[in-house]
Write an enzyme that holds these catalytic residues in place. Structure first.
Site, PDB file in Angstrom:
ATOM      1  N   HIS A  59       0.825  -1.221   0.000  1.00 13.28           N
ATOM      2  CA  HIS A  59       0.000   0.000   0.000  1.00 13.28           C
ATOM      3  C   HIS A  59       0.864   1.278   0.000  1.00 13.28           C
ATOM      4  CE1 HIS A  59      -2.898   3.051   1.103  1.00 13.28           C
ATOM      5  NE2 HIS A  59      -2.315   3.214   2.289  1.00 13.28           N
ATOM      6  N   HIS A  84       3.968   6.833   5.457  1.00 16.67           N
ATOM      7  CA  HIS A  84       2.778   7.517   5.973  1.00 16.67           C
ATOM      8  C   HIS A  84       1.999   6.746   7.025  1.00 16.67           C
ATOM      9  CE1 HIS A  84       0.344   5.317   2.897  1.00 16.67           C
ATOM     10  NE2 HIS A  84      -0.673   5.565   3.706  1.00 16.67           N
ATOM     11  N   ASP A  85       2.090   5.427   7.022  1.00 17.22           N
ATOM     12  CA  ASP A  85       1.341   4.656   8.021  1.00 17.22           C
ATOM     13  C   ASP A  85       2.225   4.112   9.142  1.00 17.22           C
ATOM     14  OD1 ASP A  85      -1.255   4.957   7.074  1.00 17.22           O
ATOM     15  OD2 ASP A  85      -1.050   3.316   5.616  1.00 17.22           O
ATOM     16  N   GLU A  88       1.355   5.525  12.842  1.00 12.63           N
ATOM     17  CA  GLU A  88       0.024   5.100  13.285  1.00 12.63           C
ATOM     18  C   GLU A  88      -0.035   3.595  13.537  1.00 12.63           C
ATOM     19  OE1 GLU A  88      -2.526   6.907  13.964  1.00 12.63           O
ATOM     20  OE2 GLU A  88      -4.313   5.660  13.791  1.00 12.63           O
ATOM     21  N   ASP A  89       0.612   2.822  12.686  1.00 15.77           N
ATOM     22  CA  ASP A  89       0.385   1.371  12.712  1.00 15.77           C
ATOM     23  C   ASP A  89       1.536   0.554  13.290  1.00 15.77           C
ATOM     24  OD1 ASP A  89      -1.960   2.028  11.484  1.00 15.77           O
ATOM     25  OD2 ASP A  89      -1.352   1.381   9.471  1.00 15.77           O
ATOM     26  N   ASP A 152      -3.318   8.408  -1.062  1.00 15.24           N
ATOM     27  CA  ASP A 152      -3.643   7.330  -0.124  1.00 15.24           C
ATOM     28  C   ASP A 152      -5.093   6.890  -0.333  1.00 15.24           C
ATOM     29  OD1 ASP A 152      -3.427   5.676   2.214  1.00 15.24           O
ATOM     30  OD2 ASP A 152      -4.428   7.273   3.373  1.00 15.24           O
TER      31      ASP A 152
HETATM   32 MN    MN Z   1      -2.654   4.580   3.985  1.00 16.79          MN
END
Ligand code: MN
Length: 744
Positions: A59, A84-85, A88-89, A152
């Site tokens: 992704h 970008h993630d 957060e992840d 995204d």
């Molecule tokens: Mn994303």
């Protein structure tokens, strides 16, 4: 954990990203930076899968590829997309990213993390505008965050089928109400269309399928029709040697569906399922606008245009920068066909938004692009800070700053006007009307009175103050940037000058008549430089404009007369010399008969050596019959005598004393205060000699100068030289044949 096949897929997708980045990877450092960002993200997400079963890193890789390939942002944005993630992840923090990739990338990742949290909040339709504003505020640190968020969202929409139904609906709702309009505002048409079509596909799957099927079903017939339509157009374009591409462009499924909804019609009733697009390569030095209209005229030679269906976004681009010329014409079989005419530049901007705009603005230099990007970001941020409570107003301001090369300002009535960056209130005045510009005396910008030369900014409300008596001045040209303003100012000044010349001729002729003089060439040779002018037109226009007053014309004309006398003086020919020169003597006293009558002969003092009475002289007959008199030892005279002995006329001075002759002296000495005054007083007061020009140069306590003056003869001059030599400080005084420089 990941299989070999997973790793191979990851490697494959990364290779595709590298490929898409080729044009911006200028150095090994750039390459290492990109590899590092990928390696870091891959490690952070390693072992995690998406709902579709693919490794999660696929992704971020896809988002980064969209950013690089479909939008065209730079390396830092691509790195932020890959990361970008991560915050957060995974367990990695913002600090980890900052220390490894720098503050800019970390700030972008921070914004993307925050928006994910805002996006998780539920909101009703009525609150959407306000939420959107809040969201943009959150992201306002860097507009690139918004763009990465769009990419995204695009990838999530492309892979939406693996999401559970209720999650799909939430994502589709956001996409249609927030992301598609944002893409539109940013001028990213391809992304906007794709987001809309995908939204429809998930929200109204039957409608979507019906329209898609119908389009597929009718594709072959449409292609035949388009071929039939374009054949004569192609022929015309080829004849005109235009480089172009022409193709049928289907309307998006979403826009067809929208039209069916709006007009409550079936798909069979939607006549404009496609448009014909012509993308031409503009030729140099011809405005693209003219080229668009040229193609328009070629097409309408073949097909009749529908008069009320011309959309001219070339003269006035849409607020988001879209430029094109759209028209609808009656095609074969009585079918209306929309034709879109764009240059390659317009096409790229339409498809790729402002990223393409930058490309056309700043070439290929990556560093300059970064700078421009920063500038653009600053302006967006300023706009965000300026905006107050009204979310809608904010959105309007936001779109104003999309194009850094242009500003949009408001008229007093609240209408918008687009001007280039750097425009002044005066540019605005001329944009409104040439009469407003020509009579502008000041401006009110946001209700404050300022000079007409003040630069104006996007969002300013501008009102021009005028006065009937105001008129353009030459220096106005230094305070405008638009071609329109420059052209009007120049035109006005030219016209005024023409008027002034006509008036000047009248005034001057009248004045001359008072002095009984006619305007012949000789008069102008004297008068024009006497008033400090270079050309007759300049002189006339200054007289006409009242810059030159002719009060002292009489004196100047008299000076003229005096000079004329000096130049055209009657010499007496020496009979004795003549007689000797004619040789023999056999005719005795009758010899006088042989002597030509010289009393009316025009003589002229040579300007190379300025002889004065007392000098030994020699005359040369000119082609026009006049005789030029040189000093006998003048080098020019010696040269002439050698080459043109036949033109020699023996001359000597007459005894007339009331005439003055121009001559020059050079003096040198020690500089002291008042020396100039002393010298000139001796010359004028004591000796009564008229100084014509005086030029003194002083350096390192030494002065050197020239004086041009009028004397009656060589005795006068020698007396004068003797007197000047006596002045304290003067070391040498010499007669010279010419002066090297005269500035007074
Ligand atoms: Mn994303």
């Amino acid at each position: 954990m990941f299989t070999e096949e997973d790793d191979r897929l990851i490697a494959e997708r990364f290779a595709a990203l590298m490929e898409a980045c080729q044009h911006i990877l200028h150095t090994d450092k750039d390459k290492a930076f990109l590899v590092d960002a990928f390696t870091f993200a891959n490690r952070a997400h390693y072992g995690v899968r998406r709902r579709s079963g693919e490794p999660y890193i696929v992704h971020p890789l896809a988002v980064a590829t969209i950013i690089a390939k479909e939008i065209g942002l730079g390396l830092k944005s691509i790195a932020a997309s890959l990361l970008h993630d991560v915050v957060e992840d995974t367990d990695y923090t913002l600090e980890d990213i900052a220390s490894r990739f720098g503050d800019k990338v970390a700030a972008m990742v921070d914004g993307l993390t925050k928006i994910k949290q805002v996006g998780d909040l539920a909101y009703s339709t009525s609150e959407q505008a306000e939420n959107f504003r809040k969201m943009l505020y959150t992201l306002s640190d860097d507009v690139r965050v918004m763009i990465i968020k769009l990419a995204d969202r695009l990838h999530n929409m492309r892979t939406l089928q693996s999401m559970p139904k209720e999650k799909q609906m939430k994502i589709v709702g956001e996409t249609i109400s927030i992301y598609a309009p944002l893409a539109h505002r940013l001028g990213l048409y391809a992304i906007k269309s794709e987001l809309e079509d995908l939204s429809l596909k998930y929200s109204f799957p039957e409608d979507y399928k019906m329209i898609a099927d119908k389009l597929a079903e009718t594709a072959a017939g449409r292609k035949r029709f388009i071929d039939k339509f374009t054949a004569p157009v192609i022929e015309k374009l080829n004849d005109s040697e235009i480089k172009y591409q022409i193709y049928g462009r289907e309307k998006t499924i979403y826009s067809i569906w929208k039209k069916m909804q709006r007009k409550q019609i079936t798909i069979d009733e939607v006549y404009d399922l496609f448009a014909v697009r012509i993308v031409f390569e503009p030729v140099l030095y011809v405005p693209e606008k003219s080229q668009c209209w040229h193609i328009y005229s070629l097409i309408t030679d073949i097909y009749k245009p529908k008069p009320d269906r011309i959309r001219d976004w070339v003269n006035i681009p849409k607020a988001n920068g879209y430029e094109a010329l759209h028209c609808t014409v009656m095609g074969p079989d009585g079918v209306w066909v929309e034709v879109q005419i764009r240059s390659t530049r317009m096409d790229e901007i339409a498809e790729r938004g402002f990223a393409a705009h930058w490309k056309y603005k700043s070439g290929t230099n990556g560093e300059i692009q970064e700078k421009e990007l920063d500038q653009w970001l600053r302006e967006v941020r300023d706009a965000l800070n300026r905006s107050t409570d009204d979310a809608v107003e904010f959105l309007d301001e936001f779109k104003l700053t999309l194009y850094a090369s242009e500003i949009v300002v408001f008229t007093p009535k609240g209408e918008t006007r687009t001007l280039p960056q750097g425009a002044t209130a005066l540019d605005f005045a001329y944009y409104i009307h040439s009469k407003v510009g020509n009579h502008a005396i000041g401006a009110k910008v946001n209700h404050k009175t300022v000079s007409i030369f003040s630069p104006i900014q996007s969002g300013d409300q501008v009102e021009i103050l005028t006065s009937k008596t105001a008129e353009p001045k030459v220096e106005w040209l230094d305070h405008v940037v638009t071609a329109k303003a420059k052209q009007h100012i120049k035109y006005y000044i030219k016209k005024q000058q023409d008027n002034n010349i006509a008036r000047g001729i009248e005034i001057f002729n009248e004045e001359l008549a008072k002095h009984g003089v006619t305007p012949i060439a000789r008069v102008f040779r004297k008068v024009v430089p006497a008033y400090g002018c270079k050309t007759k037109d300049e002189f006339y226009s200054k007289v006409g404009a009242g810059i030159i007053s002719l009060d002292n014309l009489g004196r100047i004309l008299k000076e003229n007369t005096a000079q004329k006398l000096i130049k055209y003086w009657t010499f007496q020919v020496s009979n004795t010399i003549r007689k000797l020169g004619s040789g023999g003597g056999g005719k005795g006293g009758d010899g006088e008969e042989d002597i030509p009558e010289h009393d009316d002969q025009i003589f002229r003092v040579a300007e190379c050596c300025y002889p004065i009475p007392g000098d030994e002289v020699i005359g040369f007959k000119e082609k026009d019959g006049t005789v030029t008199v040189h000093k006998k030892n003048c080098s020019v005279a010696l040269d002439l005598a050698a080459k043109h002995g036949d033109r020699i006329v023996q001359t000597q001075w007459s005894s007339q004393k009331e005439i003055s002759y121009l001559c020059h002296i050079r003096l040198k000495g020690m500089d002291r205060v008042g020396i100039l005054l002393d010298v000139s007083q001796i010359i004028t007061a004591q000796l009564g000699v008229n100084i014509r020009k005086l030029y003194i140069e002083s350096h390192d306590a030494i002065f050197e100068g020239y004086i041009s003056l009028y004397v009656r003869d060589i005795k006068d001059l020698n007396d004068l030289i003797a007197q000047v030599r006596k002045v304290k400080g003067v070391e040498s005084v010499q007669r010279v044949e010419s002066i090297q420089e005269v500035t007074i």
